[in-house]
Design a protein around this motif. Structure first.
Motif, PDB file in Angstrom:
ATOM      1  N   ILE A  86     -57.342-135.708  53.936  1.00  0.00           N
ATOM      2  CA  ILE A  86     -56.459-134.541  53.860  1.00  0.00           C
ATOM      3  C   ILE A  86     -57.328-133.295  53.807  1.00  0.00           C
ATOM      4  O   ILE A  86     -58.235-133.183  52.976  1.00  0.00           O
ATOM      5  N   ILE A  87     -57.039-132.346  54.698  1.00  0.00           N
ATOM      6  CA  ILE A  87     -57.810-131.105  54.787  1.00  0.00           C
ATOM      7  C   ILE A  87     -56.902-129.928  54.457  1.00  0.00           C
ATOM      8  O   ILE A  87     -55.806-129.808  55.012  1.00  0.00           O
ATOM      9  N   ASP A  88     -57.361-129.069  53.567  1.00  0.00           N
ATOM     10  CA  ASP A  88     -56.690-127.789  53.319  1.00  0.00           C
ATOM     11  C   ASP A  88     -57.086-126.854  54.457  1.00  0.00           C
ATOM     12  O   ASP A  88     -58.247-126.441  54.546  1.00  0.00           O
ATOM     13  N   GLN A  89     -56.138-126.511  55.331  1.00  0.00           N
ATOM     14  CA  GLN A  89     -56.489-125.785  56.548  1.00  0.00           C
ATOM     15  C   GLN A  89     -57.077-124.413  56.272  1.00  0.00           C
ATOM     16  O   GLN A  89     -58.004-123.966  56.966  1.00  0.00           O
ATOM     17  N   HIS A  90     -56.583-123.715  55.239  1.00  0.00           N
ATOM     18  CA  HIS A  90     -57.106-122.383  54.944  1.00  0.00           C
ATOM     19  C   HIS A  90     -58.521-122.472  54.372  1.00  0.00           C
ATOM     20  O   HIS A  90     -59.438-121.769  54.836  1.00  0.00           O
ATOM     21  N   ALA A  91     -58.727-123.332  53.394  1.00  0.00           N
ATOM     22  CA  ALA A  91     -60.049-123.463  52.776  1.00  0.00           C
ATOM     23  C   ALA A  91     -61.074-123.951  53.792  1.00  0.00           C
ATOM     24  O   ALA A  91     -62.223-123.481  53.820  1.00  0.00           O
ATOM     25  N   ALA A  92     -60.657-124.880  54.653  1.00  0.00           N
ATOM     26  CA  ALA A  92     -61.581-125.403  55.661  1.00  0.00           C
ATOM     27  C   ALA A  92     -61.979-124.313  56.655  1.00  0.00           C
ATOM     28  O   ALA A  92     -63.155-124.163  57.010  1.00  0.00           O
ATOM     29  N   HIS A  93     -60.987-123.534  57.098  1.00  0.00           N
ATOM     30  CA  HIS A  93     -61.290-122.473  58.067  1.00  0.00           C
ATOM     31  C   HIS A  93     -62.152-121.393  57.427  1.00  0.00           C
ATOM     32  O   HIS A  93     -63.007-120.794  58.092  1.00  0.00           O
ATOM     33  N   GLU A  94     -61.943-121.131  56.149  1.00  0.00           N
ATOM     34  CA  GLU A  94     -62.804-120.198  55.420  1.00  0.00           C
ATOM     35  C   GLU A  94     -64.262-120.614  55.504  1.00  0.00           C
ATOM     36  O   GLU A  94     -65.146-119.801  55.793  1.00  0.00           O
ATOM     37  N   ARG A  95     -64.522-121.893  55.212  1.00  0.00           N
ATOM     38  CA  ARG A  95     -65.894-122.394  55.240  1.00  0.00           C
ATOM     39  C   ARG A  95     -66.490-122.276  56.642  1.00  0.00           C
ATOM     40  O   ARG A  95     -67.641-121.879  56.805  1.00  0.00           O
ATOM     41  N   ILE A  96     -65.711-122.617  57.658  1.00  0.00           N
ATOM     42  CA  ILE A  96     -66.201-122.551  59.037  1.00  0.00           C
ATOM     43  C   ILE A  96     -66.577-121.120  59.405  1.00  0.00           C
ATOM     44  O   ILE A  96     -67.657-120.855  59.947  1.00  0.00           O
ATOM     45  N   ILE A  97     -65.690-120.164  59.105  1.00  0.00           N
ATOM     46  CA  ILE A  97     -65.936-118.770  59.465  1.00  0.00           C
ATOM     47  C   ILE A  97     -67.114-118.205  58.675  1.00  0.00           C
ATOM     48  O   ILE A  97     -67.951-117.475  59.216  1.00  0.00           O
ATOM     49  N   TYR A  98     -67.200-118.555  57.384  1.00  0.00           N
ATOM     50  CA  TYR A  98     -68.287-118.045  56.546  1.00  0.00           C
ATOM     51  C   TYR A  98     -69.640-118.470  57.098  1.00  0.00           C
ATOM     52  O   TYR A  98     -70.542-117.643  57.290  1.00  0.00           O
ATOM     53  N   ASP A  99     -69.800-119.761  57.374  1.00  0.00           N
ATOM     54  CA  ASP A  99     -71.086-120.260  57.858  1.00  0.00           C
ATOM     55  C   ASP A  99     -71.420-119.691  59.235  1.00  0.00           C
ATOM     56  O   ASP A  99     -72.561-119.301  59.501  1.00  0.00           O
ATOM     57  N   SER A 100     -70.428-119.654  60.111  1.00  0.00           N
ATOM     58  CA  SER A 100     -70.671-119.148  61.462  1.00  0.00           C
ATOM     59  C   SER A 100     -70.974-117.653  61.442  1.00  0.00           C
ATOM     60  O   SER A 100     -71.867-117.181  62.151  1.00  0.00           O
ATOM     61  N   SER A 101     -70.239-116.881  60.637  1.00  0.00           N
ATOM     62  CA  SER A 101     -70.461-115.438  60.560  1.00  0.00           C
ATOM     63  C   SER A 101     -71.831-115.129  59.969  1.00  0.00           C
ATOM     64  O   SER A 101     -72.517-114.200  60.426  1.00  0.00           O
ATOM     65  N   ARG A 102     -72.241-115.904  58.991  1.00  0.00           N
ATOM     66  CA  ARG A 102     -73.571-115.681  58.400  1.00  0.00           C
ATOM     67  C   ARG A 102     -74.659-115.932  59.444  1.00  0.00           C
ATOM     68  O   ARG A 102     -75.628-115.170  59.540  1.00  0.00           O
ATOM     69  N   ARG A 103     -74.477-116.974  60.227  1.00  0.00           N
ATOM     70  CA  ARG A 103     -75.454-117.267  61.279  1.00  0.00           C
ATOM     71  C   ARG A 103     -75.456-116.157  62.335  1.00  0.00           C
ATOM     72  O   ARG A 103     -76.518-115.734  62.808  1.00  0.00           O
ATOM     73  N   ASN A 104     -74.273-115.647  62.689  1.00  0.00           N
ATOM     74  CA  ASN A 104     -74.192-114.576  63.676  1.00  0.00           C
ATOM     75  C   ASN A 104     -74.839-113.289  63.168  1.00  0.00           C
ATOM     76  O   ASN A 104     -75.485-112.566  63.928  1.00  0.00           O
ATOM     77  N   VAL A 105     -74.640-112.992  61.881  1.00  0.00           N
ATOM     78  CA  VAL A 105     -75.249-111.792  61.300  1.00  0.00           C
ATOM     79  C   VAL A 105     -76.761-111.908  61.309  1.00  0.00           C
ATOM     80  O   VAL A 105     -77.486-110.958  61.654  1.00  0.00           O
ATOM     81  N   GLU A 106     -77.271-113.070  60.940  1.00  0.00           N
ATOM     82  CA  GLU A 106     -78.720-113.265  60.887  1.00  0.00           C
ATOM     83  C   GLU A 106     -79.344-113.223  62.270  1.00  0.00           C
ATOM     84  O   GLU A 106     -80.461-112.749  62.450  1.00  0.00           O
ATOM     85  N   GLN A 107     -78.608-113.718  63.279  1.00  0.00           N
ATOM     86  CA  GLN A 107     -79.141-113.768  64.639  1.00  0.00           C
ATOM     87  C   GLN A 107     -78.670-112.605  65.508  1.00  0.00           C
ATOM     88  O   GLN A 107     -79.116-112.479  66.650  1.00  0.00           O
ATOM     89  N   ALA A 108     -77.772-111.770  64.965  1.00  0.00           N
ATOM     90  CA  ALA A 108     -77.238-110.599  65.688  1.00  0.00           C
ATOM     91  C   ALA A 108     -76.644-110.999  67.032  1.00  0.00           C
ATOM     92  O   ALA A 108     -76.977-110.432  68.077  1.00  0.00           O
ATOM     93  N   VAL A 109     -75.735-111.977  67.026  1.00  0.00           N
ATOM     94  CA  VAL A 109     -75.132-112.460  68.279  1.00  0.00           C
ATOM     95  C   VAL A 109     -73.610-112.301  68.296  1.00  0.00           C
ATOM     96  O   VAL A 109     -72.957-112.792  69.205  1.00  0.00           O
ATOM     97  N   ALA A 110     -73.030-111.643  67.307  1.00  0.00           N
ATOM     98  CA  ALA A 110     -71.570-111.503  67.269  1.00  0.00           C
ATOM     99  C   ALA A 110     -71.075-110.638  68.418  1.00  0.00           C
ATOM    100  O   ALA A 110     -71.693-109.626  68.760  1.00  0.00           O
ATOM    101  N   GLY A 111     -69.951-111.037  69.026  1.00  0.00           N
ATOM    102  CA  GLY A 111     -69.350-110.264  70.107  1.00  0.00           C
ATOM    103  C   GLY A 111     -68.204-109.406  69.597  1.00  0.00           C
ATOM    104  O   GLY A 111     -67.633-109.676  68.535  1.00  0.00           O
ATOM    105  N   SER A 112     -67.849-108.376  70.359  1.00  0.00           N
ATOM    106  CA  SER A 112     -66.775-107.457  69.978  1.00  0.00           C
ATOM    107  C   SER A 112     -65.711-107.394  71.051  1.00  0.00           C
ATOM    108  O   SER A 112     -66.015-107.460  72.241  1.00  0.00           O
ATOM    109  N   GLN A 113     -64.467-107.295  70.601  1.00  0.00           N
ATOM    110  CA  GLN A 113     -63.328-107.065  71.490  1.00  0.00           C
ATOM    111  C   GLN A 113     -62.971-105.587  71.420  1.00  0.00           C
ATOM    112  O   GLN A 113     -62.572-105.093  70.364  1.00  0.00           O
ATOM    113  N   GLN A 114     -63.144-104.872  72.527  1.00  0.00           N
ATOM    114  CA  GLN A 114     -62.882-103.439  72.535  1.00  0.00           C
ATOM    115  C   GLN A 114     -61.377-103.166  72.551  1.00  0.00           C
ATOM    116  O   GLN A 114     -60.619-103.852  73.234  1.00  0.00           O
ATOM    117  N   LEU A 115     -60.963-102.179  71.787  1.00  0.00           N
ATOM    118  CA  LEU A 115     -59.560-101.786  71.721  1.00  0.00           C
ATOM    119  C   LEU A 115     -59.246-100.777  72.820  1.00  0.00           C
ATOM    120  O   LEU A 115     -60.026 -99.838  73.051  1.00  0.00           O
TER     121      LEU A 115
END
Length: 326
Positions: free
Chosen positions: A162-191
């Motif tokens: 059983i997976i808590d979908q919110h808590a699981a997605h939190e962990r996924i985004i946190y780890d991925s965002s930290r890696r993107n910040v460290e590697q400066a690879v995050a993309g942007s969607q222009q408004l």
């Protein structure tokens, strides 16, 4: 240019409407060939008065044909023919530009699958490179189901996960965002239309102390005088952007020191992950549930969210049998 003024708004609207309608209905592509009519000239009485043109069946003809009449009304016949041939060549140029745009757009979207929960198969289907989807559900889909729009049940060998979908997605985004910040690879969607936010003094201070981090996450923000900011872009794949509400929620977390973490970076990332993650009560498709589970088990610590709450619980078959006195 950030803004342009169109003389014949109705013609442009009709062109776009027909193009979208044809694309969604799956019709064959219109020819982009343009026909120039020498008799259609701008009236001599009023230099701003457009020539009378009937809207043709081909909307692209109306768009480029109209432009041709306006721009070449005072030219010699040979010059008009040259201009006409140049406009006709737009057919291949538009096709190439559209193809490049779709490839670039899909590639940028795929930079942040942890935010959008968009599978590789879905991206392939959007790009037209995947085989037709069978109307029958695959066998694996029966192993994933959602309870109370909050928990994902997965049938595994010897029991249930059983997976808590919110808590699981939190962990996924946190780890991925930290890696993107460290590697400066995050993309942007222009408004298309930047969002103007009027901040309180404490919110402005929270923004100023974290501005570099927001940029590394994929936000494009600039001061706009006084206590105002202008948001021109947000991270690729972010679904619950809320026209800037998400930023204000993160500012509030920073002010109230609500997010967990020992450093300012950890606190900002934890707040961003919590505010960006799918919420309890949000329905997920079988593909989204499977992708979330795959992404969760790929992170370094899949068993808790940044707040320390568990993401996974397992019920063994022997435990179930014990409950029912088997």
């Amino acid at each position: 240019k950030l803004e342009v003024r169109i003389r014949n708004e109705h013609m442009i609207h009709e062109t776009v409407r027909r193009a979208i309608k044809d694309a969604l209905s799956g019709r064959s592509e219109h020819s982009f060939e343009v026909h120039y009519h020498p008799s259609e000239r701008v009236g001599a009485g009023d230099p701003h008065e457009s020539a009378h043109m009937e809207l043709p069946e081909n909307p692209m003809e109306s768009l480029f044909g109209g432009a041709l009449v306006k721009e070449t009304s005072d030219e010699e016949p040979s010059e008009r023919r040259d201009a006409e041939s140049n406009i006709i060549s737009l057919q291949s140029r538009i096709k190439d530009a559209a193809s490049l745009f779709m490839k670039k757009h899909l590639a940028e979207t795929d930079l942040a699958p942890q935010l959008s929960l968009r599978s590789r198969e879905e991206i392939d289907r959007m790009n037209g490179t995947a085989p037709p989807v069978s109307p029958k559900a695959s066998g694996d889909e029966g192993l994933f189901w959602q309870f109370n729009k909050s928990y994902i049940f997965i049938q595994v060998h010897g029991g249930l996960v059983i997976i808590d979908q919110h808590a699981a997605h939190e962990r996924i985004i946190y780890d991925s965002s930290r890696r993107n910040v460290e590697q400066a690879v995050a993309g942007s969607q222009q408004l298309l239309f930047p969002i103007h936010l009027e901040l309180s003094l404490s919110e402005l201070e929270a923004f100023q102390t974290s501005r570099d981090l927001f940029e590394k996450l994929g936000f494009v923000i600039e001061p706009f005088g006084g206590k105002s900011i202008l948001v021109r872009g947000y991270p690729q794949g972010l679904k619950n952007w809320g026209e800037g509400r998400l930023l204000l929620e993160i500012f509030d977390d920073i002010i109230q020191d609500k997010a967990p973490g020992n450093t300012h970076l950890e606190k900002v990332l934890a707040s961003f992950a919590c505010r960006s993650a799918v919420k309890a009560g949000q329905r997920l498709s079988p593909d989204e549930m499977k992708l979330l589970a795959d992404q969760l088990f790929a992170v370094e610590n899949p068993y808790s969210c940044p707040h320390g709450r568990p993401t996974i619980q397992r019920i063994s078959l022997s435990q179930l049998e014990k409950w029912f006195h088997r």
